[in-house]
Design a protein around this motif. Structure first.
Motif, short mmCIF file in Angstrom:
data_model
loop_
_atom_site.label_atom_id
_atom_site.label_comp_id
_atom_site.label_asym_id
_atom_site.label_seq_id
_atom_site.Cartn_x
_atom_site.Cartn_y
_atom_site.Cartn_z
N ILE A 113 63.15 71.84 81.34
CA ILE A 113 61.90 71.31 80.78
C ILE A 113 62.01 71.34 79.26
CG2 ILE A 113 59.43 71.74 80.49
CD1 ILE A 113 59.36 72.79 83.33
N ARG A 114 61.56 70.28 78.62
CA ARG A 114 61.56 70.23 77.16
C ARG A 114 60.36 69.41 76.69
NH1 ARG A 114 65.81 66.57 74.15
NH2 ARG A 114 64.10 66.80 72.67
N HIS A 115 59.93 69.67 75.48
CA HIS A 115 58.86 68.87 74.87
C HIS A 115 59.01 68.95 73.36
CE1 HIS A 115 56.54 72.57 73.93
NE2 HIS A 115 56.85 72.98 75.16
N GLU A 116 58.04 68.45 72.63
CA GLU A 116 58.16 68.37 71.18
C GLU A 116 57.05 69.13 70.45
OE1 GLU A 116 58.32 64.22 70.26
OE2 GLU A 116 60.31 63.93 71.17
N GLN A 117 56.46 70.08 71.14
CA GLN A 117 55.36 70.84 70.54
C GLN A 117 55.85 72.26 70.23
OE1 GLN A 117 52.66 69.16 69.81
NE2 GLN A 117 53.22 67.33 70.96
N GLY A 118 56.43 72.43 69.05
CA GLY A 118 57.11 73.67 68.72
C GLY A 118 56.26 74.72 68.04
N ASN A 119 54.94 74.68 68.20
CA ASN A 119 54.13 75.79 67.71
C ASN A 119 53.27 76.33 68.85
OD1 ASN A 119 51.26 74.77 67.58
ND2 ASN A 119 52.21 73.23 66.25
N HIS A 120 52.75 77.52 68.65
CA HIS A 120 52.06 78.19 69.76
C HIS A 120 50.85 77.40 70.26
CE1 HIS A 120 54.54 81.73 69.36
NE2 HIS A 120 54.21 81.86 68.09
N GLY A 121 50.03 76.92 69.35
CA GLY A 121 48.82 76.22 69.77
C GLY A 121 49.10 75.00 70.60
N ALA A 122 49.98 74.14 70.10
CA ALA A 122 50.29 72.89 70.79
C ALA A 122 51.11 73.13 72.06
CB ALA A 122 51.03 71.95 69.85
#
Length: 447
Positions: A113-122
């Motif tokens: 699994i991968r995505h592009e939201q590299g901060n905690h909130g997102a």
């Protein structure tokens, strides 16, 4: 940094104070629901599971030091821990995951699994809801653009016996709220530590001096019940209505024999409690098992402290052995009770960690930073084929490269297993439609 905080400085206790928006009301919602009932009956998948225990590893657990080690990578990538064989030939876990390595035949691992939201909130929002944030959000943000999995399950699969359908222990995750579904579908938070000698859930017992007869007189005891310490969605559109829902839940809980029994963790044999581990995390997993056994469809165990920008190896040497013991005990216990086929057990966080070990942010002890290109997810129960490993990352753990999946696929799998159509359309109080998941394709290897 305390183990229960992340790099944004938010602790698990903070989430008790910060509610997520929940719009209340009717509008065209009733009409839209009526129109959709027939279609829902046709499209709803056959449920393989009745309930789900979500172990939320808040902060973003490292995939290298848990379920996806890279023993052939250079030292600055592979880290200090060795790889050990699992029950599945050719598949390795990190050295401190000994029990789970031996028990891999009982559960599956997703490594791609991968995505592009590299901060905690997102990242938290994306993995908890299956919906990416609509606008850029800060790392420390508590955001809600879409109902969480727990709230959706509570909406679609209500519990019986006076029990809430959605629990969160010991706090709500930052994106674990109901959004437009309303405060009725917010999690019931049990902040108390079940490993303590005097564990008692405030909302399950009558306040001192309140007799059953007096309690039955709703108007006469409103001030008493309102004083109960209960999670309150402060951002709700109508706080008075939200309080009404929480009052009703407190009333139902106090009169619920299944609730009284589920929270009486002292009934568990000493051997069982020891097997789970005599600590807050282990006993919360045991309590989660008792809750699903009583008929609760969704329980989140919010396990903070996985944001290891520094002292990664020192912290995990202390933490992983007991974590491995507790999660392994939960899976084994469910299997022995004949409950694993009807209960999903999932463990994940918002993302993985950087391939290269770093000493960023002025830290003196090495750690790994946020990394959304690769992560590992433990997935068990509900007919999930044991010993299955879905996808793979490259030799240095930079990115998912085989069978690349998105958070939408993960969330769709959870819904499908629970008999909820991930392609279902919900309507907010203004009648605006919202797909549960924009890509409703479940992970076929887990079905």
């Amino acid at each position: 940094m305390p183990t229960n905080t992340n790099c944004a400085g938010f602790s698990r206790r903070d989430s008790l104070q910060l509610g997520l928006g929940a719009l209340l009301g009717g509008g065209l919602l009733t009409a839209f629901r009526a129109r959709g009932f027939a279609a829902e009956a046709v499209n709803a998948p056959a449920a393989r599971a009745k309930s789900c225990i979500l172990i939320w590893m808040d902060g973003g657990p490292t995939h290298f030091e848990t379920f996806d080690p890279k023993p052939d990578a250079p030292e600055e990538y592979r880290g200090e821990f060795k790889a050990i064989p699992t029950a599945v030939p050719g598949v390795h876990f990190s050295e401190h995951m000994t029990r789970l390595a031996k028990g891999l035949s009982k559960f599956a691992m997703i490594r791609s699994i991968r995505h592009e939201q590299g901060n905690h909130g997102a990242g938290n929002h994306y993995m908890m809801t299956g919906a990416p944030p609509r606008i850029p959000v800060g790392c420390g943000a508590f955001v809600s653009f879409h109902p969480s999995m727990g709230s959706v399950v509570a909406h679609e699969k209500p519990a019986s016996g006076g029990l809430p359908a959605y629990f969160s222990l010991p706090s709500m995750t930052r994106s674990g709220g109901p959004n437009f579904l309303g405060a009725k579908y917010a999690p019931f938070v049990v902040a108390e530590d079940p490993s303590g000698r005097n564990f008692k859930v405030r909302d399950v017992a009558l306040p001192e001096g309140l007799t059953g007869e007096r309690f039955d007189d709703r108007t006469g005891v409103r001030s008493d019940v309102d004083s109960l310490k209960r999670f309150m969605d402060k951002a709700a559109g109508d706080p008075a209505l939200a309080l009404d829902e929480h009052y009703k839940q407190a009333y139902d809980l106090m009169n619920s024999k299944p609730a009284q029994a589920a929270f009486d963790i002292a009934r568990e044999p000493t051997k069982v409690r020891d097997t789970y581990g005599r600590n807050g995390f282990g006993q919360r997993l045991l309590l989660a098992r008792r809750l699903v056994e009583a008929g609760v469809p969704f329980v989140t165990v919010n396990d903070g402290g996985w944001d290891h920008h520094s002292d990664l190896f020192g912290a995990l040497r202390k933490r992983l052995p007991s974590w491995d013991q507790s999660v392994s005990a939960l899976i084994t216990d469910l299997e022995e009770r004949g409950m694993l086929d009807s209960t999903l057990v999932i463990a994940l966080g918002e993302f993985g960690r950087t391939p290269k070990i770093s000493t960023l942010q002025g830290q003196t002890k090495p750690g790994r930073d946020h990394w959304a290109n690769a992560m590992s997810v433990l997935f068990a129960g509900g007919g999930t084929p044991g010993g299955t490993v879905v996808g793979a990352t490259d030799r240095k753990g930079f990115a998912a490269v085989e069978r690349v999946l998105a958070p939408e696929n993960f969330v769709s799998t959870v819904y499908t297993k629970l008999g909820i159509d991930p392609n279902k359309i919900l309507y907010n109080p203004n009648g605006r439609p919202a797909h549960l998941v924009s890509d409703p394709t479940p992970i076929k290897e887990l079905m």
